[in-house]
Design a protein around this motif. Structure first.
Motif, PDB file in Angstrom:
ATOM      1  N   VAL A  19       0.874  -1.178   0.000  1.00  0.00           N
ATOM      2  CA  VAL A  19       0.000   0.000   0.000  1.00  0.00           C
ATOM      3  C   VAL A  19       0.908   1.223   0.000  1.00  0.00           C
ATOM      4  N   ASP A  53      -2.884   4.264  -1.545  1.00  0.00           N
ATOM      5  CA  ASP A  53      -3.610   4.238  -0.273  1.00  0.00           C
ATOM      6  C   ASP A  53      -4.966   4.911  -0.440  1.00  0.00           C
ATOM      7  N   LEU A  58      -8.082  -0.360  -2.281  1.00  0.00           N
ATOM      8  CA  LEU A  58      -7.585  -1.411  -1.388  1.00  0.00           C
ATOM      9  C   LEU A  58      -8.639  -2.498  -1.196  1.00  0.00           C
ATOM     10  N   SER A  76      -0.317  -7.633   3.780  1.00  0.00           N
ATOM     11  CA  SER A  76      -0.313  -6.256   3.301  1.00  0.00           C
ATOM     12  C   SER A  76       0.741  -5.474   4.059  1.00  0.00           C
ATOM     13  N   THR A  80      -0.601   1.687   7.578  1.00  0.00           N
ATOM     14  CA  THR A  80      -1.080   1.373   8.930  1.00  0.00           C
ATOM     15  C   THR A  80      -0.692   2.422   9.964  1.00  0.00           C
ATOM     16  N   THR A  88      -5.293   1.771   5.528  1.00  0.00           N
ATOM     17  CA  THR A  88      -5.430   0.322   5.409  1.00  0.00           C
ATOM     18  C   THR A  88      -6.396  -0.268   6.434  1.00  0.00           C
ATOM     19  N   CYS A 136      -1.835  -7.386   8.175  1.00  0.00           N
ATOM     20  CA  CYS A 136      -1.419  -6.069   7.693  1.00  0.00           C
ATOM     21  C   CYS A 136      -0.356  -5.486   8.615  1.00  0.00           C
TER      22      CYS A 136
END
Length: 180
Positions: A19, A53, A58, A76, A80, A88, A136
């Protein structure tokens, strides 16, 4: 005991999502670190993508992978944190059938020894959707290495005791053995 009972390694098909608004295949060191580690562990790279992003892009990519019965896990990297462009968690959590709260907790615990209290700024998280585990992690290459080496590798290995994610995935498998 059969391989699905958790005693033998089962190679999984894993998709890797980076991402980022700026990364390309040429400079995606985080995604590449995950690919290198998962293939070295004996798993198969099912797919790899770089998506900006954006909540809807996503969700579209991860939904496609979740719907694919041949993809067992998605890892992923990125999006974050706490910046305006870090979306995310907001994008992917609504897709989960079940959250895996312990993943983020354990990742931050492990990271504490490496980056100190800065780990509180990580919103690493995980969940299960349509019998696919989605994990993630932050976008830094070191965070990806830490996540794989100290948490993810064992949890995607059917031989890891007392329990791992393999019995819960889109493959025929028995439930985890009891801890006793």
């Amino acid at each position: 005991m059969s391989a699905h009972g958790g005693k033998s390694f089962i190679p999984l098909n894993i998709a890797v999502l980076t991402v980022s608004d700026t990364r390309t295949e040429a400079n995606d060191t985080s995604g590449q670190a995950l690919v290198e580690r998962l293939t070295a562990a004996g798993h198969n790279l099912a797919d790899k993508a770089i998506v900006i992003d954006d909540v809807y892009q996503l969700r579209a990519m991860v939904s496609k992978w979740i719907a694919d019965e041949n993809i067992h896990a998605i890892i992923s990297t990125g999006g974050t944190g706490f910046t305006v462009r870090d979306n995310t968690p907001e994008a992917l959590m609504p897709l989960f059938d079940k959250a895996v709260e312990g993943f983020g907790e354990v990742f931050r615990h492990v990271s504490l020894g490496e980056i100190g209290t800065s780990t509180i700024q990580s919103r690493a998280f995980g969940g299960i959707a349509n019998k696919t585990v989605v994990l993630c992690v932050p976008g830094s290459t070191n965070a990806c290495k830490t996540a794989w080496d100290k948490v993810i590798k064992e949890q995607l290995d059917a031989s890891h005791r007392p329990c791992n994610f393999v019995p819960h995935l889109n493959i025929t498998a028995e439930q985890c053995e009891s801890r006793s």
